[in-house]
Enzyme design. Sequence first.
Site, mmCIF file in Angstrom:
data_model
loop_
_atom_site.group_PDB
_atom_site.id
_atom_site.type_symbol
_atom_site.label_atom_id
_atom_site.label_comp_id
_atom_site.label_asym_id
_atom_site.label_seq_id
_atom_site.Cartn_x
_atom_site.Cartn_y
_atom_site.Cartn_z
ATOM 1 N N LYS A 35 0.850 -1.183 0.000
ATOM 2 C CA LYS A 35 0.000 0.000 0.000
ATOM 3 C C LYS A 35 0.887 1.235 0.000
ATOM 4 C CE LYS A 35 -2.343 1.655 3.752
ATOM 5 N NZ LYS A 35 -2.238 3.123 3.796
ATOM 6 N N ASP A 62 -3.474 4.304 -1.754
ATOM 7 C CA ASP A 62 -4.414 4.717 -0.696
ATOM 8 C C ASP A 62 -4.390 6.231 -0.537
ATOM 9 O OD1 ASP A 62 -5.974 4.809 1.617
ATOM 10 O OD2 ASP A 62 -4.343 4.184 2.939
ATOM 11 N N LYS A 64 -7.415 8.055 -0.585
ATOM 12 C CA LYS A 64 -8.676 8.423 0.100
ATOM 13 C C LYS A 64 -9.279 9.722 -0.435
ATOM 14 C CE LYS A 64 -7.432 6.344 4.583
ATOM 15 N NZ LYS A 64 -5.994 6.084 4.479
ATOM 16 N N ASP A 67 -13.978 14.747 -2.370
ATOM 17 C CA ASP A 67 -14.150 16.110 -2.888
ATOM 18 C C ASP A 67 -15.464 16.110 -3.679
ATOM 19 O OD1 ASP A 67 -13.645 18.768 -3.893
ATOM 20 O OD2 ASP A 67 -11.501 18.386 -3.666
ATOM 21 N N THR A 71 -14.481 16.878 -9.405
ATOM 22 C CA THR A 71 -13.047 16.892 -9.076
ATOM 23 C C THR A 71 -12.533 15.469 -8.883
ATOM 24 O OG1 THR A 71 -13.299 19.048 -8.056
ATOM 25 C CG2 THR A 71 -11.367 17.783 -7.400
ATOM 26 N N THR A 122 -10.181 3.531 11.148
ATOM 27 C CA THR A 122 -10.061 2.622 12.306
ATOM 28 C C THR A 122 -9.517 3.340 13.544
ATOM 29 O OG1 THR A 122 -8.026 1.889 11.245
ATOM 30 C CG2 THR A 122 -9.890 0.405 11.123
ATOM 31 N N ARG A 185 -3.086 -5.836 14.658
ATOM 32 C CA ARG A 185 -1.986 -5.899 15.621
ATOM 33 C C ARG A 185 -1.810 -7.342 16.075
ATOM 34 N NH1 ARG A 185 -1.184 -1.913 13.588
ATOM 35 N NH2 ARG A 185 -0.793 0.164 14.418
ATOM 36 N N GLN A 194 -4.226 3.115 16.828
ATOM 37 C CA GLN A 194 -5.399 2.404 16.313
ATOM 38 C C GLN A 194 -6.339 2.074 17.470
ATOM 39 O OE1 GLN A 194 -6.123 2.239 13.299
ATOM 40 N NE2 GLN A 194 -4.385 1.754 11.966
ATOM 41 N N ARG A 215 2.865 -0.649 10.763
ATOM 42 C CA ARG A 215 3.951 -0.673 11.746
ATOM 43 C C ARG A 215 4.317 -2.047 12.294
ATOM 44 N NH1 ARG A 215 1.142 4.339 14.602
ATOM 45 N NH2 ARG A 215 -0.559 3.277 13.521
HETATM 46 O O1 C5P Z 1 0.779 1.080 11.068
HETATM 47 P P1 C5P Z 1 -0.639 0.605 10.927
HETATM 48 O O2 C5P Z 1 -0.774 -0.904 10.840
HETATM 49 O O3 C5P Z 1 -1.564 1.212 11.972
HETATM 50 O O4 C5P Z 1 -1.085 1.173 9.510
HETATM 51 C C1 C5P Z 1 -2.421 1.103 9.026
HETATM 52 C C2 C5P Z 1 -2.496 1.738 7.672
HETATM 53 O O5 C5P Z 1 -3.831 1.661 7.206
HETATM 54 C C3 C5P Z 1 -2.087 3.213 7.625
HETATM 55 O O6 C5P Z 1 -1.438 3.423 6.383
HETATM 56 C C4 C5P Z 1 -3.414 3.954 7.665
HETATM 57 O O7 C5P Z 1 -3.353 5.177 6.958
HETATM 58 C C5 C5P Z 1 -4.338 2.971 6.931
HETATM 59 N N1 C5P Z 1 -5.762 3.080 7.245
HETATM 60 C C6 C5P Z 1 -6.261 2.923 8.522
HETATM 61 N N2 C5P Z 1 -7.615 3.008 8.759
HETATM 62 C C7 C5P Z 1 -8.457 3.212 7.738
HETATM 63 C C8 C5P Z 1 -7.968 3.360 6.434
HETATM 64 C C9 C5P Z 1 -6.596 3.270 6.223
HETATM 65 O O8 C5P Z 1 -5.494 2.686 9.453
HETATM 66 N N3 C5P Z 1 -9.763 3.214 7.964
#
Ligand code: C5P
Length: 237
Positions: A35, A62, A64, A67, A71, A122, A185, A194, A215
């Site tokens: 991603k 990604d 997102k 608008d 656009t 999330t 996680r 999160q 992460r």
């Molecule tokens: O590091 P982590 O596992 O929290 O990363 C989650 C990824 O998913 C990030 O790039 C975040 O921008 C993306 N994301 C999210 N929740 C959403 C949509 C995208 O955490 N609803």
Amino acid sequence: MDTTHRDVIIACDFSSAAETLAFLDKFTGRKPFVKIGMELYYAEGPSIVREIKRRGHRIFLDLKLHDIPNTVRKAMKVLSCLDVDMTNVHAAGGVQMMKAALEGLTRPDGSRPMLIAVTQLTSTSPQVLHEELLIPETMEDTIATYARNAAAAGLDGVVCSPLEAAAVKAAVGAGAFFTVTPGIRFADAAADDQVRIATPANAASLGSDFIVVGRPVTQADDPVAAYERCVNEFCGQ
Ligand code: C5P
């Protein structure tokens, strides 16, 4: 579209091409689905998409989009020229905006990347939903309605927490509609920022089609081992 094919998507939330490519170089055996989010895209532009594609990875871009419909249609038309596999909009933009996104993304030959919609981030808690966004409905009802809107607009699925994947499938009914779920996680790790989280194994049993993991893989001492652990927990179910 094959909805039985689960996969792990690594969120490459890095700020430069050099850092990203050094990270991807660690993966010698297989080519993970990656991603590319706002940080990397805004830093490096379309060239990083082309380079990662050239290396043989599938890409979820990604950005997102959210608008006015015109656009978003025109922005998606530009993105349709990049050979990505999946991209997204915020469902909060409404059905007309999502239809416009789909139109813009569809190439002259009728092909297009998968298009999915973010329901609620999330990181959003029920308290934020009610007290800051002033949405009085429950998180689950809000997400179910946003998912139905995305399906009505012709999109391929939604981004949601794994905890809502089953409710999304129930709301949208039978048919191919993906749930792409961040907020992953390991059982023995920190949640960071999160809120609505699950382990890869939980996500599989809750009906996620794709998990997005950032992460827990990118910051791991051994990212390849962490990625393999995700794949085994998520796809080995
Ligand atoms: O590091 P982590 O596992 O929290 O990363 C989650 C990824 O998913 C990030 O790039 C975040 O921008 C993306 N994301 C999210 N929740 C959403 C949509 C995208 O955490 N609803």
